[in-house]
Design a protein around this motif. Structure first.
Motif, PDB file in Angstrom:
ATOM      1  N   ASP A  84       0.869  -1.308  -0.119  1.00  0.00           N
ATOM      2  CA  ASP A  84       0.043  -0.193   0.009  1.00  0.00           C
ATOM      3  C   ASP A  84       0.874   1.236  -0.112  1.00  0.00           C
ATOM      4  O   ASP A  84       0.685   2.108  -0.715  1.00  0.00           O
ATOM      5  N   VAL A  85       1.766   1.366   0.948  1.00  0.00           N
ATOM      6  CA  VAL A  85       2.645   2.622   1.095  1.00  0.00           C
ATOM      7  C   VAL A  85       3.707   2.836  -0.240  1.00  0.00           C
ATOM      8  O   VAL A  85       4.283   3.988  -0.227  1.00  0.00           O
ATOM      9  N   LEU A  86       3.836   1.564  -0.969  1.00  0.00           N
ATOM     10  CA  LEU A  86       4.721   1.908  -2.085  1.00  0.00           C
ATOM     11  C   LEU A  86       3.843   2.243  -3.387  1.00  0.00           C
ATOM     12  O   LEU A  86       4.308   1.866  -4.432  1.00  0.00           O
ATOM     13  N   GLU A 113      13.863  -3.632   4.421  1.00  0.00           N
ATOM     14  CA  GLU A 113      14.854  -2.357   4.619  1.00  0.00           C
ATOM     15  C   GLU A 113      13.902  -0.956   4.206  1.00  0.00           C
ATOM     16  O   GLU A 113      13.971   0.024   4.850  1.00  0.00           O
ATOM     17  N   GLN A 114      13.248  -1.121   3.138  1.00  0.00           N
ATOM     18  CA  GLN A 114      12.660   0.022   2.668  1.00  0.00           C
ATOM     19  C   GLN A 114      11.491   0.371   3.516  1.00  0.00           C
ATOM     20  O   GLN A 114      10.918   1.406   3.575  1.00  0.00           O
ATOM     21  N   LEU A 115      10.986  -0.490   4.123  1.00  0.00           N
ATOM     22  CA  LEU A 115       9.716  -0.434   5.093  1.00  0.00           C
ATOM     23  C   LEU A 115       9.972  -0.559   6.802  1.00  0.00           C
ATOM     24  O   LEU A 115       9.290  -0.283   7.414  1.00  0.00           O
ATOM     25  N   ALA A 116      11.578  -0.482   6.849  1.00  0.00           N
ATOM     26  CA  ALA A 116      11.700  -0.404   8.244  1.00  0.00           C
ATOM     27  C   ALA A 116      11.200   0.409   9.313  1.00  0.00           C
ATOM     28  O   ALA A 116      10.846   0.454  10.408  1.00  0.00           O
ATOM     29  N   ASP A 117      10.962   1.628   8.635  1.00  0.00           N
ATOM     30  CA  ASP A 117      10.351   2.789   9.548  1.00  0.00           C
ATOM     31  C   ASP A 117       8.921   2.828   9.472  1.00  0.00           C
ATOM     32  O   ASP A 117       8.182   3.622  10.011  1.00  0.00           O
ATOM     33  N   ILE A 118       8.233   1.981   9.062  1.00  0.00           N
ATOM     34  CA  ILE A 118       6.783   2.014   8.726  1.00  0.00           C
ATOM     35  C   ILE A 118       5.905   1.382   9.783  1.00  0.00           C
ATOM     36  O   ILE A 118       6.432   0.339  10.101  1.00  0.00           O
ATOM     37  N   ALA A 119       5.109   2.066  10.214  1.00  0.00           N
ATOM     38  CA  ALA A 119       4.390   1.597  11.544  1.00  0.00           C
ATOM     39  C   ALA A 119       3.624   0.289  11.097  1.00  0.00           C
ATOM     40  O   ALA A 119       3.037   0.379   9.907  1.00  0.00           O
ATOM     41  N   PRO A 120       3.336  -0.526  12.337  1.00  0.00           N
ATOM     42  CA  PRO A 120       2.386  -1.778  11.714  1.00  0.00           C
ATOM     43  C   PRO A 120       1.227  -1.300  10.878  1.00  0.00           C
ATOM     44  O   PRO A 120       0.768  -2.063  10.237  1.00  0.00           O
ATOM     45  N   GLU A 121       0.388  -0.457  11.315  1.00  0.00           N
ATOM     46  CA  GLU A 121      -0.898  -0.167  10.991  1.00  0.00           C
ATOM     47  C   GLU A 121      -0.927   0.353   9.506  1.00  0.00           C
ATOM     48  O   GLU A 121      -1.799   0.524   8.759  1.00  0.00           O
ATOM     49  N   HIS A 122       0.324   0.727   8.942  1.00  0.00           N
ATOM     50  CA  HIS A 122       0.626   1.225   7.646  1.00  0.00           C
ATOM     51  C   HIS A 122       1.217   0.086   6.761  1.00  0.00           C
ATOM     52  O   HIS A 122       1.516   0.573   5.684  1.00  0.00           O
ATOM     53  N   ARG A 123       1.498  -1.081   7.149  1.00  0.00           N
ATOM     54  CA  ARG A 123       1.984  -1.856   6.651  1.00  0.00           C
ATOM     55  C   ARG A 123       1.101  -2.961   5.703  1.00  0.00           C
ATOM     56  O   ARG A 123       1.229  -4.112   5.550  1.00  0.00           O
ATOM     57  N   GLY A 124      -0.169  -2.376   5.303  1.00  0.00           N
ATOM     58  CA  GLY A 124      -1.075  -3.212   4.595  1.00  0.00           C
ATOM     59  C   GLY A 124      -0.390  -3.584   3.187  1.00  0.00           C
ATOM     60  O   GLY A 124       0.374  -2.740   2.641  1.00  0.00           O
ATOM     61  N   ALA A 125      -0.679  -4.830   2.688  1.00  0.00           N
ATOM     62  CA  ALA A 125      -0.331  -5.171   1.448  1.00  0.00           C
ATOM     63  C   ALA A 125      -1.085  -6.426   0.886  1.00  0.00           C
ATOM     64  O   ALA A 125      -2.058  -6.746   1.672  1.00  0.00           O
ATOM     65  N   ALA A 126      -0.846  -6.589  -0.440  1.00  0.00           N
ATOM     66  CA  ALA A 126      -1.826  -7.798  -0.902  1.00  0.00           C
ATOM     67  C   ALA A 126      -0.790  -8.509  -1.970  1.00  0.00           C
ATOM     68  O   ALA A 126      -0.224  -7.952  -2.617  1.00  0.00           O
ATOM     69  N   LEU A 152      -4.879 -11.929  -2.169  1.00  0.00           N
ATOM     70  CA  LEU A 152      -4.598 -12.030  -0.729  1.00  0.00           C
ATOM     71  C   LEU A 152      -4.428 -11.017   0.260  1.00  0.00           C
ATOM     72  O   LEU A 152      -3.077 -10.537  -0.056  1.00  0.00           O
ATOM     73  N   ARG A 153      -5.249 -10.345   0.965  1.00  0.00           N
ATOM     74  CA  ARG A 153      -4.838  -9.123   1.911  1.00  0.00           C
ATOM     75  C   ARG A 153      -4.215  -9.577   2.987  1.00  0.00           C
ATOM     76  O   ARG A 153      -4.538 -10.819   3.698  1.00  0.00           O
ATOM     77  N   GLY A 154      -3.410  -8.717   3.561  1.00  0.00           N
ATOM     78  CA  GLY A 154      -2.858  -8.917   4.752  1.00  0.00           C
ATOM     79  C   GLY A 154      -1.859  -7.729   5.335  1.00  0.00           C
ATOM     80  O   GLY A 154      -1.903  -6.670   4.702  1.00  0.00           O
ATOM     81  N   ARG A 155      -0.886  -8.178   6.201  1.00  0.00           N
ATOM     82  CA  ARG A 155       0.088  -6.913   6.464  1.00  0.00           C
ATOM     83  C   ARG A 155       1.334  -7.557   6.372  1.00  0.00           C
ATOM     84  O   ARG A 155       1.667  -8.638   6.535  1.00  0.00           O
ATOM     85  N   LEU A 156       2.445  -6.664   6.446  1.00  0.00           N
ATOM     86  CA  LEU A 156       3.773  -7.393   6.255  1.00  0.00           C
ATOM     87  C   LEU A 156       4.463  -7.227   7.733  1.00  0.00           C
ATOM     88  O   LEU A 156       4.322  -6.230   8.544  1.00  0.00           O
ATOM     89  N   LEU A 157       5.121  -8.432   7.963  1.00  0.00           N
ATOM     90  CA  LEU A 157       5.782  -8.621   9.132  1.00  0.00           C
ATOM     91  C   LEU A 157       6.966  -7.783   9.352  1.00  0.00           C
ATOM     92  O   LEU A 157       7.505  -7.472   8.131  1.00  0.00           O
TER      93      LEU A 157
END
Length: 212
Positions: A84-86, A113-126, A152-157
């Motif tokens: 999502d954030v990308l 590495e690119q998502l290292a500073d992204i908070a859990p609530e903004h790590r949505g992906a599919a 398949l929706r989810g979030r990135l760990l």
């Protein structure tokens, strides 16, 4: 009975998943899927550049090329991870996010590495998959093409979990799950996955092609 189909991939993980998806269906009777469902390398097909600008274009160009080269029905898929954030990247570039010769581990590490500073609530992906089936023309019967889509929706760990699956499976936690995709059994994954959803929608056409 045609009883032969080519999966336009050289990825053994995709071939295993595809055979497992078909293997649970009694319409195929005693058909030996190891013989009936082969990959592009076994069929002797050349590498097919993914020059499309969408999952649909890439899946169709691969299926068309393999069907034309082998004269057999061909199934292809193009799939990837949309973050999502990308803005939906890596998308069609998922398999080569860290470079043309990058391994799954390289791609996964770069994305984390690119998502290292992204908070859990903004790590949505599919995970997104478009599957295509191309059945070549035969005497008196025109060629046929079908495409289907699955997500398949989810979030990135923040770090990989599990050793199953392939690609980005270790870092996507599907919605409603407490495990990563890589921690699911193949049966669990096929039941909810983007590829499982796309191939399930394509299944009636695949079964018809295999049992003609």
């Amino acid at each position: 009975m045609n009883a032969r189909i080519v999966l336009a991939t050289r990825n053994p993980g995709k071939l295993r998943e595809f055979r497992a998806l078909l293997g649970s269906h009694t319409e195929l009777g005693e058909l030996d899927l190891e013989q009936a469902v082969i990959d592009a390398a076994t069929a002797g097909c050349a590498e097919i550049p993914e020059t499309g600008t969408s999952f649909t274009e890439n899946s169709l160009l691969k299926a068309r090329a393999v069907a034309a080269e082998t004269g057999l029905p061909a199934v292809a898929d193009d799939s990837g991870l949309a973050v999502d954030v990308l803005g939906g990247a890596p998308g069609i570039f998922s398999a080569r996010w860290a470079g043309a010769q990058a391994s799954d581990e390289n791609n996964l590490r770069l994305l984390l590495e690119q998502l290292a500073d992204i908070a859990p609530e903004h790590r949505g992906a599919a995970f997104v998959c478009v599957a295509a089936l191309v059945i070549p023309a035969s005497p008196g019967v025109p060629a046929e093409e079908f495409t289907t889509t699955g997500t398949l929706r989810g979030r990135l760990l923040p770090a990989p979990q599990g050793v199953g699956g392939f690609g980005y499976d270790p870092i996507l936690q599907p919605s409603g799950q407490t495990r990563s995709t890589a921690e699911l059994s193949m049966e669990e994954k096929n039941a909810i996955s983007h590829r499982g959803e796309a191939f399930a929608a394509l299944r009636p056409h695949i079964l018809e092609a295999l049992t003609r």
